[in-house]
Design a protein around this motif. Structure first.
Motif, PDB file in Angstrom:
ATOM      1  N   GLU A  16       6.468   7.649  -6.046  1.00 42.88           N
ATOM      2  CA  GLU A  16       5.472   8.525  -6.677  1.00 42.88           C
ATOM      3  C   GLU A  16       4.165   7.781  -6.946  1.00 42.88           C
ATOM      4  N   MET A  17       4.262   6.601  -7.508  1.00 41.35           N
ATOM      5  CA  MET A  17       3.053   5.837  -7.817  1.00 41.35           C
ATOM      6  C   MET A  17       2.315   5.453  -6.532  1.00 41.35           C
ATOM      7  N   GLY A  18       3.064   5.151  -5.477  1.00 40.59           N
ATOM      8  CA  GLY A  18       2.452   4.886  -4.172  1.00 40.59           C
ATOM      9  C   GLY A  18       1.754   6.122  -3.624  1.00 40.59           C
ATOM     10  N   GLY A  19       2.321   7.298  -3.887  1.00 40.85           N
ATOM     11  CA  GLY A  19       1.698   8.549  -3.459  1.00 40.85           C
ATOM     12  C   GLY A  19       0.380   8.799  -4.182  1.00 40.85           C
ATOM     13  N   ILE A  20       0.343   8.500  -5.477  1.00 41.55           N
ATOM     14  CA  ILE A  20      -0.911   8.635  -6.227  1.00 41.55           C
ATOM     15  C   ILE A  20      -1.929   7.632  -5.688  1.00 41.55           C
ATOM     16  N   ARG A  21      -1.495   6.397  -5.458  1.00 39.59           N
ATOM     17  CA  ARG A  21      -2.401   5.373  -4.902  1.00 39.59           C
ATOM     18  C   ARG A  21      -2.995   5.842  -3.573  1.00 39.59           C
ATOM     19  N   ALA A  22      -2.171   6.420  -2.710  1.00 43.54           N
ATOM     20  CA  ALA A  22      -2.625   6.870  -1.390  1.00 43.54           C
ATOM     21  C   ALA A  22      -3.635   8.017  -1.488  1.00 43.54           C
TER      22      ALA A  22
END
Length: 153
Positions: free
Chosen positions: A47-53
């Motif tokens: 999830e946090m990687g998705g926000i970063r992307a």
């Protein structure tokens, strides 16, 4: 928590040890509060990687995202550095879960937040909330749509 109510204010430390106060955004930005159970866990990392992307969609002149867990500041710094998370991660470590409890999403048995999201408009009112079981990732599309709607209000 009731939609339309003023969001409980708080001050928490970010992954760099800086104090971040929710009410400092009032009158300027809509805020997405993203409660997540644990740094470095599978679903949370995704999830946090998705926000970063999609950070350019989440962070604008009118919007902000604040991710909150009960991990200590040092763990959040390691999480941020390891995964390139260049947005605000807040530690609700001590008093343990105080802010998470104020939002009604603290799992007493596990000692961590539930996977929950809130959107707060520019006036500080709760406009949207969703809660997911820990193994299920939240919809970033739904969160982003709610954040944009709150920033337009």
């Amino acid at each position: 928590m009731e939609l339309g109510a003023i969001a409980p204010d708080f001050t928490l430390r970010d992954q760099f040890g800086q104090d971040i106060t929710l009410s400092s955004y009032r009158g300027r930005k809509a805020v997405a509060l993203v409660f997540y159970p644990y740094a470095f866990s599978g679903v949370c990392t995704g999830e946090m990687g998705g926000i970063r992307a999609r950070l350019d969609e989440f962070l604008t002149f009118d919007t902000e995202v604040l991710a909150i867990s009960c991990d200590p500041v040092y763990a959040l710094r390691a999480f941020s550095d390891t995964d390139g998370l260049n947005f605000t991660l807040l530690s609700d470590f001590w008093p343990h879960g105080e802010v998470t409890r104020a939002y009604g999403v603290f799992d007493e048995r596990a000692g961590c937040p539930e996977r929950s999201s809130y959107v707060i408009d520019k006036e500080g009112r709760l406009t949207w909330a969703v809660h997911h079981p820990k193994p299920a990732a939240r919809s970033l599309d739904d969160l982003l749509a709610a954040l944009r709607a709150a920033s337009d209000g």
